[in-house]
Design a protein around this motif. Structure first.
Motif, PDB file in Angstrom:
ATOM      1  N   TRP A   4       0.824  -1.200   0.000  1.00 34.81           N
ATOM      2  CA  TRP A   4       0.000   0.000   0.000  1.00 34.81           C
ATOM      3  C   TRP A   4       0.862   1.257   0.000  1.00 34.81           C
ATOM      4  O   TRP A   4       0.510   2.277  -0.596  1.00 34.81           O
ATOM      5  CB  TRP A   4      -0.931  -0.014   1.201  1.00 34.81           C
ATOM      6  N   THR A   5       2.041   1.159   0.645  1.00 37.74           N
ATOM      7  CA  THR A   5       2.955   2.297   0.679  1.00 37.74           C
ATOM      8  C   THR A   5       3.444   2.642  -0.728  1.00 37.74           C
ATOM      9  O   THR A   5       3.512   3.812  -1.116  1.00 37.74           O
ATOM     10  CB  THR A   5       4.169   1.977   1.580  1.00 37.74           C
ATOM     11  N   VAL A   6       3.775   1.609  -1.507  1.00 39.74           N
ATOM     12  CA  VAL A   6       4.235   1.830  -2.882  1.00 39.74           C
ATOM     13  C   VAL A   6       3.114   2.442  -3.715  1.00 39.74           C
ATOM     14  O   VAL A   6       3.340   3.359  -4.503  1.00 39.74           O
ATOM     15  CB  VAL A   6       4.710   0.501  -3.509  1.00 39.74           C
ATOM     16  N   VAL A   7       1.883   1.926  -3.543  1.00 41.27           N
ATOM     17  CA  VAL A   7       0.746   2.443  -4.299  1.00 41.27           C
ATOM     18  C   VAL A   7       0.498   3.914  -3.961  1.00 41.27           C
ATOM     19  O   VAL A   7       0.269   4.740  -4.861  1.00 41.27           O
ATOM     20  CB  VAL A   7      -0.517   1.595  -4.025  1.00 41.27           C
ATOM     21  N   LYS A   8       0.554   4.254  -2.669  1.00 42.80           N
ATOM     22  CA  LYS A   8       0.340   5.648  -2.263  1.00 42.80           C
ATOM     23  C   LYS A   8       1.424   6.563  -2.830  1.00 42.80           C
ATOM     24  O   LYS A   8       1.140   7.694  -3.237  1.00 42.80           O
ATOM     25  CB  LYS A   8       0.301   5.753  -0.741  1.00 42.80           C
ATOM     26  N   LYS A   9       2.637   6.058  -2.854  1.00 45.83           N
ATOM     27  CA  LYS A   9       3.737   6.858  -3.397  1.00 45.83           C
ATOM     28  C   LYS A   9       3.518   7.172  -4.879  1.00 45.83           C
ATOM     29  O   LYS A   9       3.877   8.256  -5.357  1.00 45.83           O
ATOM     30  CB  LYS A   9       5.056   6.103  -3.205  1.00 45.83           C
ATOM     31  N   GLU A  10       2.932   6.216  -5.597  1.00 47.78           N
ATOM     32  CA  GLU A  10       2.736   6.376  -7.041  1.00 47.78           C
ATOM     33  C   GLU A  10       1.284   6.714  -7.406  1.00 47.78           C
ATOM     34  O   GLU A  10       0.892   6.557  -8.565  1.00 47.78           O
ATOM     35  CB  GLU A  10       3.146   5.081  -7.757  1.00 47.78           C
ATOM     36  N   LYS A  11       0.496   7.165  -6.448  1.00 48.47           N
ATOM     37  CA  LYS A  11      -0.941   7.309  -6.676  1.00 48.47           C
ATOM     38  C   LYS A  11      -1.270   8.257  -7.826  1.00 48.47           C
ATOM     39  O   LYS A  11      -2.188   7.992  -8.617  1.00 48.47           O
ATOM     40  CB  LYS A  11      -1.647   7.753  -5.399  1.00 48.47           C
ATOM     41  N   TYR A  12      -0.541   9.370  -7.954  1.00 48.16           N
ATOM     42  CA  TYR A  12      -0.854  10.318  -9.025  1.00 48.16           C
ATOM     43  C   TYR A  12      -0.533   9.722 -10.394  1.00 48.16           C
ATOM     44  O   TYR A  12      -1.289   9.899 -11.355  1.00 48.16           O
ATOM     45  CB  TYR A  12      -0.101  11.625  -8.812  1.00 48.16           C
TER      46      TYR A  12
END
Length: 449
Positions: A4-12
């Motif tokens: 989830w941390t990776v997804v949040k980092k790349e969310k945009y």
């Protein structure tokens, strides 16, 4: 690992990726594919459509005539049936829904890239961007075929499988792999082959037999938990365990017919008529012998036996045709669907390789804006081809490249070989994401962000 941390980092980036994917698929469907729904509603699509209507109308998984469906797997018709129920049997509205759903495929390719190349996230980024404009992924998003739905499930399976192989203590991931493969196996009957391949990968990547056996049990057990429902249904109705009856007629009307064409110098339709008449005779003789009608499963079982009997009589000719179809699957472009050429032109006996190449270099199309689309696929295909060649060269000195090939090559070979009876571009679509990821790494190597 995709956390989830990776997804949040790349969310945009992921939001923009999805929006771009959705926009291109909606535009292409609205401008082209939706105007050709009727002419594409034939063969596979027509069969899916008829079974799906039965499901939507509460008649169960049955054929147009109301008999139990065994020829097609239930996964895609169940999806279509649910959409038909919501849209009141509106095919176009259902395909709009499918287009939206298919737009998540680039996100799944990004996730697979992160898992396969965790130290080189640029691979996932570039491959997912290329997948937004990948013509096969765009075209089949809006067609009444199972490719997009299958690819979504198959990509999720690959993400979980690759993550589990990197974390051999995570049995939960392997259970999810089996569960997702089970769903994919009810859309396209590749489950038994992929299970064997996945078991070999577990042996290769896991260090001890204790871990290997537990991982194998998690994968096979969760897969069986899904597919057993369909297998048991078929057993209760026919007394036999099988996924579908398609292989019998498939091998008969393609592999066997092609051999008869060559052996007796007939065209396809003449050879097909001859072979099907022979099948009818086999069925009639058997029914007279046992004094009752054969079931659908029994009839298609006879078709498969007849097909292989013909192939064994002419093994060299059969092998030649099998290789030809595998090459077609690997080398044909998806833009063949966009060309305005007489039926049979591409695969006709008189069609030389140069003639086929010119069909794409100087394409005849109904709408001029399709020409740059076709050229775009040529460029992407060239990028993938060269990238895979670079990946093979890198494998001599690069551990990442070797590990990638261990995952990519077996699946590519499997999905190519199973098209030995009939080859076309869409049948390689499940491994296009793997080829994209491998090609991108082949181009950029160990470059890091």
């Amino acid at each position: 690992m995709v956390t989830w941390t990776v997804v949040k980092k790349e969310k945009y980036f992921l939001i923009l990726l999805f929006m771009a994917s959705l926009a291109i698929r909606l535009i292409f469907f609205g401008a082209y594919t939706r105007h050709h729904i009727a002419e594409n509603l034939v063969f596979d699509a027509e069969q899916y459509h008829n079974v799906s209507l039965q499901i939507a109308h509460g008649n169960g998984i049955t054929t147009k005539e109301g008999t139990p469906n065994f020829y097609r797997l239930p996964g895609y018709p169940l999806f279509l049936g649910a959409c038909y129920t919501a849209t009141h049997d509106n095919v176009e509205a259902t395909l709009w829904i499918q287009v939206v759903l298919a737009s998540v495929i680039p996100l799944l390719i990004w996730a697979l890239g992160i898992v396969m190349f965790p130290a080189v996230p640029l691979v996932a980024t570039l491959a997912s961007i290329l997948s937004v404009v990948h013509l096969g992924l765009v075209i089949y998003a809006g067609m009444l075929l199972s490719e997009s739905l299958f690819l979504i499930c198959f990509l999720m399976f690959l993400v979980c499988l690759c993550a589990a192989l990197q974390r051999p203590w995570s049995y939960r991931l392997m259970i999810w792999s089996g569960f997702l493969l089970g769903i994919a196996s009810l859309i396209r009957a590749i489950g038994p082959y992929v299970i064997v391949l996945a078991l070999l990968l577990i042996i290769f990547f896991c260090a001890t037999w204790f871990v290997r056996i537990r991982m194998m049990g998690a994968l096979v057990g969760s897969w069986l938990a899904v597919v057993s429902v369909w297998l048991i249904r078929n057993f209760f109705l026919t007394g036999a365990l099988f996924f579908h009856t398609l292989p019998g007629l498939h091998f008969l009307q393609y592999s066997a017919v092609y051999v008869i064409m060559d052996q007796e110098n007939l065209d396809y339709f003449q050879a097909k008529k001859k072979v099907l008449a022979e099948w009818d005779k086999v069925v009639d003789d058997e029914e007279r012998r046992i004094g009752k009608k054969l079931s659908e499963y029994e009839r298609y079982e006879r078709a498969e036996k007849l097909a292989f009997a013909i192939l064994w009589q002419h093994p060299m000719n059969a092998a030649q045709h099998a290789l030809t179809h595998i090459v077609r699957t690997c080398g044909t472009l998806n833009s063949t669907l966009l060309l305005y050429v007489p039926r049979g032109t591409v695969y006709g006996k008189d069609a030389t390789l140069w003639f086929k190449i010119k069909l794409y270099l100087m394409p005849r199309v109904l709408e001029g804006w399709l020409i740059p689309v076709i050229y775009g696929e040529l460029l992407v295909s060239l990028f993938i081809l060269l990238g895979i060649l670079f990946l093979l060269l890198r494998a001599f000195v690069d551990l990442y490249a070797r590990r990638a090939l261990v995952l990519i090559v077996p699946f590519v070979v499997l999905f190519a070989v199973i098209t030995l009876a009939y080859g076309c571009a869409r049948l390689r679509l499940p491994v296009e994401p793997l080829l994209l990821l491998g090609a991108v790494y082949g181009w950029i190597g160990a470059h890091k962000e």
